[in-house]
Design a protein around this motif. Sequence first.
Motif, PDB file in Angstrom:
ATOM      1  N   ARG A 183       0.827  -1.215   0.000  1.00 62.14           N
ATOM      2  CA  ARG A 183       0.000   0.000   0.000  1.00 62.14           C
ATOM      3  C   ARG A 183       0.860   1.263   0.000  1.00 62.14           C
ATOM      4  N   TRP A 227       2.158   5.829  -7.544  1.00 62.87           N
ATOM      5  CA  TRP A 227       1.164   6.674  -8.218  1.00 62.87           C
ATOM      6  C   TRP A 227       1.634   8.128  -8.256  1.00 62.87           C
ATOM      7  N   LEU A 256      -5.450  -3.661  -1.915  1.00 65.68           N
ATOM      8  CA  LEU A 256      -5.599  -2.208  -1.878  1.00 65.68           C
ATOM      9  C   LEU A 256      -6.901  -1.757  -1.228  1.00 65.68           C
ATOM     10  N   PRO A 257      -8.065  -2.296  -1.607  1.00 71.25           N
ATOM     11  CA  PRO A 257      -9.303  -1.863  -0.947  1.00 71.25           C
ATOM     12  C   PRO A 257      -9.345  -2.376   0.495  1.00 71.25           C
ATOM     13  N   THR A 294      -5.442   8.229  -3.183  1.00 69.05           N
ATOM     14  CA  THR A 294      -4.808   7.651  -4.375  1.00 69.05           C
ATOM     15  C   THR A 294      -5.779   6.735  -5.114  1.00 69.05           C
ATOM     16  N   LEU A 295      -6.492   5.885  -4.385  1.00 69.28           N
ATOM     17  CA  LEU A 295      -7.461   4.988  -5.025  1.00 69.28           C
ATOM     18  C   LEU A 295      -8.585   5.781  -5.670  1.00 69.28           C
ATOM     19  N   LEU A 343     -10.976  -1.624  -7.511  1.00 66.83           N
ATOM     20  CA  LEU A 343     -10.465  -0.478  -6.752  1.00 66.83           C
ATOM     21  C   LEU A 343     -11.525   0.109  -5.825  1.00 66.83           C
ATOM     22  N   LYS A 344     -12.793  -0.078  -6.198  1.00 68.64           N
ATOM     23  CA  LYS A 344     -13.887   0.427  -5.360  1.00 68.64           C
ATOM     24  C   LYS A 344     -14.324  -0.594  -4.289  1.00 68.64           C
TER      25      LYS A 344
END
Length: 265
Positions: free
Chosen positions: A38, A45, A142-143, A153-154, A261-262
């Motif tokens: 993470r 990014w 990531l989520p 960032t996400l 990502l969501k």
Amino acid sequence: MAVALVAVLVLVPRMVAKRGADRGSGTVDEENLTGVFREGFVEYWSSGEREFTPGLAKAVDYWFRYHLAKAVIATALLIVLVTLGVLLWRVFVRAGGAGVGRRAVLASAGVLVTLLGLYSCVTAMANVQGAAAPFAALFPRLPGAPEGELADTLDQAGQRLAGSSSAGDRTPPALEAMISDFARYHTAMAVVSTIAVVAFIGVSVMLWRKFARTEPSNKRTRRVMGAFGALFALLSLVAVVVVMANTATAADPGQPLLALLKGGW
């Protein structure tokens, strides 16, 4: 060999993955992999470059070695279990004069080895996929209630991904790498599953031919051949569904990646 390889499958991949992860600053292991990834992702990014930053590269390299080691060991375990399963079922078929208890033990052992073989097959396939695209294999980490810089960032990545097809909208290099690796991830599973479909169909056809050639009086052999012929036919259908799903995602990875990502993984 099967028992030894099961232990190796559990213990060795993380040891192999950790080798080399201690070089340079910091360390990566299974406990802190999510945190390292993470942090590295946020830094990556922000860099605006396609090439991985050192922190992200360390996490991705760890995950590649882990999946590669597990794929090799799971494949070896699968070969051993297939051999053991064939031997057990042959003995079961020929145990017509044996007692009920011995036949029950042979049948139970055969079922257990068959189930373990299916598990090792799925494990090998999943880890070949992970080794082929270790960056994308880390995306599910990531989520999950992200906070601070990661949440921002996400959100940025999701917005850019949603608008990446807009006219004149330049896709950031980091997002290009994400889309490319995500497509590779699903392409790998589509290829591996296609190989599995061919193998399952071939085994099913072979078993049904043996079933047809077996005398009706040999009920035990016919039951075993028929049961496994049906099992491999069913497995081939499941594998076909996996091929279709992964092919569709690889052809158009944008929306599935956005859902991931969501938090819709």
